[in-house]
Design an enzyme around this catalytic site. Structure first.
Site, PDB file in Angstrom:
ATOM      1  CB  CYS A 173      -0.111 -43.479  10.673  1.00  0.00           C
ATOM      2  SG  CYS A 173       0.443 -42.253  11.873  1.00  0.00           S
ATOM      3  CG  ASP A 230      -4.979 -36.318  10.669  1.00  0.00           C
ATOM      4  OD1 ASP A 230      -4.401 -35.861  11.664  1.00  0.00           O
ATOM      5  OD2 ASP A 230      -4.574 -37.312  10.034  1.00  0.00           O
ATOM      6  CG  HIS A 262      -4.159 -39.965  12.285  1.00  0.00           C
ATOM      7  ND1 HIS A 262      -3.450 -39.507  11.203  1.00  0.00           N
ATOM      8  CD2 HIS A 262      -3.387 -40.930  12.854  1.00  0.00           C
ATOM      9  CE1 HIS A 262      -2.297 -40.141  11.128  1.00  0.00           C
ATOM     10  NE2 HIS A 262      -2.244 -41.015  12.112  1.00  0.00           N
TER      11      HIS A 262
END
Length: 294
Positions: A173, A230, A262
């Site tokens: 991330c 995502d 995600h």
């Protein structure tokens, strides 16, 4: 901000434990107290725990521009000239999951280093809310500072049993974006693997450029692992990144998992997709081998 929003969406899904483990007690052990311990959903049966048998593992401290920067280190015991992996955390910092990832690398024969890149701004695990975490820590952590801390981590590795010709980087991330950026900052890196890292964004004093801005000059091969579901990292942004990369010398590769959103690698969270996480880990190992990291 996109990094934070995506983690928030992943985290705020309600999840219960099926094995009788108390969710809050588990997190106090794994992640400390504060926002992370209060809000992270955990699926305890998925959490991978890598032991330290045969490893040297624990926190070392580097001094960077007069600041003490903790770094979680894991490596095979009694070995030198080791390939090096920089492990860059999510927005929640170097908690137990990131330490476990470092130990997984050590079991594969790497010197793995996960620096606390938020140490000057504060402890993400003590933030009382997403808004506080964004306002007080993430939005105040400059890319230039992060690059300098990673440079210092690389220097330590070279001086302490790491092979300076075999260095890779991976991140998740927020750390996925940093993986792209550090690969551009330090062309001596052999290869990178970016897990669902943001590719585009506004230019600010803290983050003046983004992966799409450096793509044309990137020489380090990067493997990008992303989820089709995502909602924050769109397929359009991936297409834009591919187009920018095509204008330069880089040989980056993207893998987009149709069943994942995600944070699909985060085994302690409800977003975890075991099949895709395992496939990504296998691809990561092959990518580092293919590009001379190990």
């Amino acid at each position: 901000m996109d990094d934070l929003r995506q983690d928030a969406e992943s985290l705020l899904t309600k999840t219960s434990l099926s094995d009788g483990v108390d969710r809050r007690d588990f997190l106090k052990v794994a992640l400390g107290t504060g926002f992370a311990a209060a809000a992270l959903p955990v699926v305890a049966q998925n959490v991978i725990k890598t032991d330290t048998a045969g490893l040297v593992a624990g926190t070392i401290t580097l001094t960077v521009d007069g600041v003490q920067v903790p770094v979680y280190r894991a490596q095979p015991e009694g070995k030198t000239n080791l390939p090096v992996i920089l492990v860059v955390s999510e927005i929640f910092g170097v908690h137990e999951h990131i330490a476990d990832v470092a130990r997984r690398f050590a079991k594969l024969g790497y010197l793995a280093l996960a620096p606390d890149l938020f140490v000057r701004q504060g402890d993400p695990q003590k933030a009382a809310s997403i808004a506080e975490l964004q306002r007080d820590i993430i939005s105040k952590t400059p890319d230039a500072q992060v690059m300098a801390d990673l440079d210092a981590t690389v220097a330590w590795a070279k001086a302490n049993g790491g092979n300076g010709d075999k260095i890779g980087i991976t991140g998740f991330c927020w750390g996925g974006r940093i993986t792209w950026m550090y690969a551009a900052h330090n062309p001596s890196i052999k290869a990178g693997v970016a897990w669902y890292g943001r590719l585009m964004g506004d230019s600010t004093p803290v983050t003046p450029r983004h992966p799409v801005d450096i793509a044309g000059s990137l020489t380090v091969p990067v493997l990008g692992l992303y989820g089709l579901k995502d909602t924050g990292i769109t397929q359009d942004s991936i297409a834009a990144m591919k187009a920018a990369l095509a204008k330069g010398p880089n040989k980056a590769v993207f893998v987009v998992y149709p069943n994942s959103g995600h944070a699909f690698h985060a085994d302690y969270r409800a977003s975890y997709v075991e099949a895709d996480a395992k496939d990504g880990w296998t691809r990561l190992q092959a990518w580092f081998k293919q590009n001379g990291v190990i």
